[in-house]
Design a protein around this motif. Structure first.
Motif, PDB file in Angstrom:
ATOM      1  N   LYS A 149       8.324  14.271   8.240  1.00 19.09           N
ATOM      2  CA  LYS A 149       6.928  14.478   7.882  1.00 19.09           C
ATOM      3  C   LYS A 149       6.676  14.061   6.438  1.00 19.09           C
ATOM      4  N   GLN A 150       7.611  14.403   5.545  1.00 18.79           N
ATOM      5  CA  GLN A 150       7.453  14.026   4.141  1.00 18.79           C
ATOM      6  C   GLN A 150       7.572  12.516   3.953  1.00 18.79           C
ATOM      7  N   LEU A 151       8.510  11.876   4.681  1.00 19.75           N
ATOM      8  CA  LEU A 151       8.624  10.419   4.584  1.00 19.75           C
ATOM      9  C   LEU A 151       7.358   9.737   5.096  1.00 19.75           C
ATOM     10  N   THR A 152       6.796  10.283   6.161  1.00 22.84           N
ATOM     11  CA  THR A 152       5.542   9.732   6.680  1.00 22.84           C
ATOM     12  C   THR A 152       4.411   9.915   5.671  1.00 22.84           C
ATOM     13  N   GLY A 153       4.375  11.091   5.014  1.00 22.29           N
ATOM     14  CA  GLY A 153       3.361  11.334   3.988  1.00 22.29           C
ATOM     15  C   GLY A 153       3.504  10.396   2.809  1.00 22.29           C
ATOM     16  N   LEU A 154       4.766  10.082   2.427  1.00 18.73           N
ATOM     17  CA  LEU A 154       4.986   9.134   1.332  1.00 18.73           C
ATOM     18  C   LEU A 154       4.457   7.750   1.695  1.00 18.73           C
ATOM     19  N   TRP A 155       4.753   7.326   2.901  1.00 21.66           N
ATOM     20  CA  TRP A 155       4.256   6.019   3.347  1.00 21.66           C
ATOM     21  C   TRP A 155       2.728   6.002   3.409  1.00 21.66           C
ATOM     22  N   GLN A 156       2.148   7.070   3.895  1.00 20.66           N
ATOM     23  CA  GLN A 156       0.687   7.144   3.975  1.00 20.66           C
ATOM     24  C   GLN A 156       0.051   7.160   2.584  1.00 20.66           C
ATOM     25  N   ALA A 157       0.711   7.828   1.608  1.00 14.41           N
ATOM     26  CA  ALA A 157       0.187   7.833   0.234  1.00 14.41           C
ATOM     27  C   ALA A 157       0.218   6.427  -0.358  1.00 14.41           C
ATOM     28  N   MET A 158       1.314   5.690  -0.120  1.00 14.63           N
ATOM     29  CA  MET A 158       1.376   4.315  -0.605  1.00 14.63           C
ATOM     30  C   MET A 158       0.292   3.458   0.039  1.00 14.63           C
ATOM     31  N   GLN A 159       0.147   3.597   1.343  1.00 20.00           N
ATOM     32  CA  GLN A 159      -0.863   2.810   2.053  1.00 20.00           C
ATOM     33  C   GLN A 159      -2.267   3.161   1.566  1.00 20.00           C
ATOM     34  N   GLU A 160      -2.484   4.455   1.307  1.00 16.00           N
ATOM     35  CA  GLU A 160      -3.802   4.883   0.834  1.00 16.00           C
ATOM     36  C   GLU A 160      -4.131   4.276  -0.519  1.00 16.00           C
ATOM     37  N   GLN A 161      -3.144   4.205  -1.418  1.00 12.39           N
ATOM     38  CA  GLN A 161      -3.391   3.624  -2.736  1.00 12.39           C
ATOM     39  C   GLN A 161      -3.607   2.118  -2.659  1.00 12.39           C
ATOM     40  N   VAL A 162      -2.900   1.454  -1.741  1.00 18.31           N
ATOM     41  CA  VAL A 162      -3.105   0.011  -1.574  1.00 18.31           C
ATOM     42  C   VAL A 162      -4.522  -0.263  -1.095  1.00 18.31           C
ATOM     43  N   ILE A 163      -4.980   0.541  -0.137  1.00 23.06           N
ATOM     44  CA  ILE A 163      -6.348   0.356   0.370  1.00 23.06           C
ATOM     45  C   ILE A 163      -7.369   0.711  -0.703  1.00 23.06           C
ATOM     46  N   ALA A 164      -7.096   1.800  -1.455  1.00 18.15           N
ATOM     47  CA  ALA A 164      -8.045   2.232  -2.489  1.00 18.15           C
ATOM     48  C   ALA A 164      -8.176   1.208  -3.607  1.00 18.15           C
ATOM     49  N   SER A 165      -7.100   0.465  -3.889  1.00 15.91           N
ATOM     50  CA  SER A 165      -7.160  -0.519  -4.974  1.00 15.91           C
ATOM     51  C   SER A 165      -8.075  -1.696  -4.657  1.00 15.91           C
ATOM     52  N   SER A 166      -8.452  -1.858  -3.390  1.00 16.05           N
ATOM     53  CA  SER A 166      -9.337  -2.962  -3.000  1.00 16.05           C
ATOM     54  C   SER A 166     -10.752  -2.502  -2.715  1.00 16.05           C
ATOM     55  N   GLU A 167     -11.039  -1.233  -2.972  1.00 10.14           N
ATOM     56  CA  GLU A 167     -12.348  -0.674  -2.642  1.00 10.14           C
ATOM     57  C   GLU A 167     -13.242  -0.593  -3.877  1.00 10.14           C
ATOM     58  N   VAL A 168     -14.539  -0.693  -3.652  1.00  8.16           N
ATOM     59  CA  VAL A 168     -15.555  -0.407  -4.658  1.00  8.16           C
ATOM     60  C   VAL A 168     -16.501   0.609  -4.024  1.00  8.16           C
ATOM     61  N   SER A 169     -16.325   1.871  -4.404  1.00  4.68           N
ATOM     62  CA  SER A 169     -17.066   2.950  -3.750  1.00  4.68           C
ATOM     63  C   SER A 169     -17.803   3.773  -4.793  1.00  4.68           C
ATOM     64  N   THR A 170     -18.916   4.363  -4.348  1.00  6.71           N
ATOM     65  CA  THR A 170     -19.744   5.214  -5.207  1.00  6.71           C
ATOM     66  C   THR A 170     -19.631   6.655  -4.747  1.00  6.71           C
ATOM     67  N   THR A 171     -19.445   7.555  -5.684  1.00  7.64           N
ATOM     68  CA  THR A 171     -19.326   8.977  -5.396  1.00  7.64           C
ATOM     69  C   THR A 171     -19.905   9.766  -6.555  1.00  7.64           C
ATOM     70  N   ASN A 172     -19.973  11.071  -6.407  1.00  8.56           N
ATOM     71  CA  ASN A 172     -20.460  11.962  -7.462  1.00  8.56           C
ATOM     72  C   ASN A 172     -19.283  12.599  -8.178  1.00  8.56           C
ATOM     73  N   VAL A 173     -19.341  12.612  -9.499  1.00  9.43           N
ATOM     74  CA  VAL A 173     -18.279  13.192 -10.317  1.00  9.43           C
ATOM     75  C   VAL A 173     -18.885  14.176 -11.305  1.00  9.43           C
ATOM     76  N   THR A 174     -18.031  15.060 -11.813  1.00 10.67           N
ATOM     77  CA  THR A 174     -18.448  16.009 -12.846  1.00 10.67           C
ATOM     78  C   THR A 174     -18.211  15.378 -14.206  1.00 10.67           C
ATOM     79  N   LEU A 175     -19.281  15.182 -14.963  1.00  4.73           N
ATOM     80  CA  LEU A 175     -19.212  14.520 -16.269  1.00  4.73           C
ATOM     81  C   LEU A 175     -19.436  15.554 -17.370  1.00  4.73           C
TER      82      LEU A 175
END
Length: 455
Positions: A149-175
């Motif tokens: 389960k942890q190895l799968t989570g590590l792979w999913q975290a890597m995949q998530e960051q690869v996908i996130a690095s190609s995204e341009v998304s708008t969200t609300n943040v606390t400033l």
């Protein structure tokens, strides 16, 4: 009376003699009775002792039998423990040999998890793209082989960051603004490189889950409106920080020229004031000398008509005083040249004073800054260099300003002094020429007069 009490005395004597005999008989009888009771008690106690002795012997035999049984069990368990220990040692050696490669895999997995954790702690993807961060923390903190389960989570975290690095998304943040107030604002995340709001780039804090605006924004920094074209799929040039905010922080730490001059304090401002005054004097006197040189050059071409220039005024003095003797004319011309020299060198002494005063003020600022630095060290110690930065900056900046101000002022003084000296040489040369002409004229007149007298 004696006969009356005689029987009574006799009776008393008989009783007194027989009383010890009766008491002795009672004592003997009582002793026999107590002796019989004591023998009976002793016999009873002896019987009890014999019974207790037999019971103790039976108990001893029972305990000896139990001890022998326990000793037999202990010997059996000791043999079984030794056997199990040998078996466990063989199994551990077998496990070590079979899990050697898995240990290397665990080291690689843990190292990669630490690297990803370091990247995630500083990445702006923490705004909306770090759903597997807890799995990374579990792998880093684990002391045993990671689960599937942890190895799968590590792979999913890597995949998530690869996908996130190609995204341009708008969200609300606390400033958090400059006054410490929190507000929720829209922001655009550009991959894993930056977080942009209407104020420009934001510095995201994954620990507090809030953001603050960078103090200094780069040139042509993107804003929320300028990034709308990216979300719509249009290509546009955007200034990005590939170091995930490190360059933007260094940009804020790099002082501008105004900030460096501000670090000089009051002494630095005084030095700049002296530099400005000196440059004004130098420019004014340079322009005056240049105009005077042009007028003198024009006057040399037409010496018969003296003008309003240093050479013209000297020629005017000659025209007014040419009827005087050579010695008087020479003194008058010398006086005129001295007057013109005073006008030509006007302001140059002040320029020289400013050139000498600037480095002295720089030295004063250096000493003042070092005094301030030592005061800070006395109060707060020397553990934090930032605490001492103010005094050291003042010491260095004032020194630089003093030297920078002195060099152009000294150079301007030398140039202007040379120009004034050249003009004075021209005036002296022309004056000497006029005196020589006057002397030659008087000499020729004297010779003519002598010849006339001789004839």
């Amino acid at each position: 009376m004696k006969n009356k009490f005689a029987p009574l005395l006799y009776a008393a004597l008989v009783i007194g003699v027989n009383a010890p005999v009766v008491a002795a008989n009672d004592i003997v009888s009582q002793a026999k009775t107590e002796n019989t009771a004591q023998r009976s008690h002793d016999a009873k106690r002896e019987a009890e002792f014999k019974l207790t002795e037999q019971q103790l012997k039976d108990k001893k035999a029972q305990l000896l039998a139990q001890r022998n049984s326990l000793q037999s069990q202990a010997d059996k368990l000791s043999a079984e423990f030794s056997k199990n220990e040998d078996s466990l040692a063989r199994l551990e050696e077998k496990l070590r040999l079979e899990t050697g490669s898995l240990g290397e895999i665990f080291g690689v997995v843990r190292q990669n998890a630490k690297e990803i954790q370091g990247d995630l702690s500083q990445s702006v993807t923490g705004v909306d793209r770090q759903t597997n961060a807890n799995v990374i923390e579990e792998i880093v903190a684990a002391k045993s082989l990671p689960s599937m389960k942890q190895l799968t989570g590590l792979w999913q975290a890597m995949q998530e960051q690869v996908i996130a690095s190609s995204e341009v998304s708008t969200t609300n943040v606390t400033l958090i603004d400059g006054e410490g107030r929190k507000q929720t604002v829209p922001a655009t995340r550009i991959g894993a490189f930056g977080l942009v709001s209407e104020q420009g780039y934001l510095q995201w804090n994954n620990g507090r889950k809030d953001a603050v605006a960078y103090q200094v924004q780069p040139e042509n920094a993107p804003t929320l409106n300028s990034l709308n074209t990216l979300e719509n799929g249009n290509v546009a040039s955007v200034v990005l920080d590939p170091s995930h905010g490190i360059l933007l922080e260094q940009l804020a730490l790099t002082p501008t020229l105004g900030q460096r001059l501000e670090a000089g304090g009051v002494v630095g401002k005084i030095i700049l004031g002296l530099l400005v005054i000196g440059l004004i004097i130098a420019l004014y006197r340079g322009a005056s000398l240049a105009i005077a040189r042009q007028k003198i050059a024009a006057q040399l071409k037409n010496p018969q008509q003296p003008g309003n220039n240093p050479l013209g005024r000297v020629l005017s003095v000659h025209d007014k005083e040419k009827h005087r003797t050579v010695e008087a004319l020479e003194l008058r011309l010398l006086e005129a040249v001295v007057d013109e020299q005073t006008g030509l060198e006007k302001g140059l002494s002040m320029l020289k004073l400013l050139a000498a005063l600037a480095p002295m003020l720089g030295l004063l600022g250096t000493v003042t800054g070092m005094i301030e630095t030592f005061q800070v060290i006395t109060q707060f110690g020397n553990g934090d260099p930032k605490v001492m930065a103010g005094g050291i900056s003042m010491a260095l900046v004032t020194t630089v300003l003093g030297l920078v101000a002195a060099m152009p002022l000294l150079l301007a003084h030398n140039i202007l002094s040379s120009q004034a000296e050249n003009i004075r040489n021209i005036l002296e040369k022309q004056g000497i020429g006029l005196v020589a002409e006057q002397a030659e004229r008087e000499s020729s007149e004297a010779v003519s007069a002598k010849m006339v007298n001789a004839a």
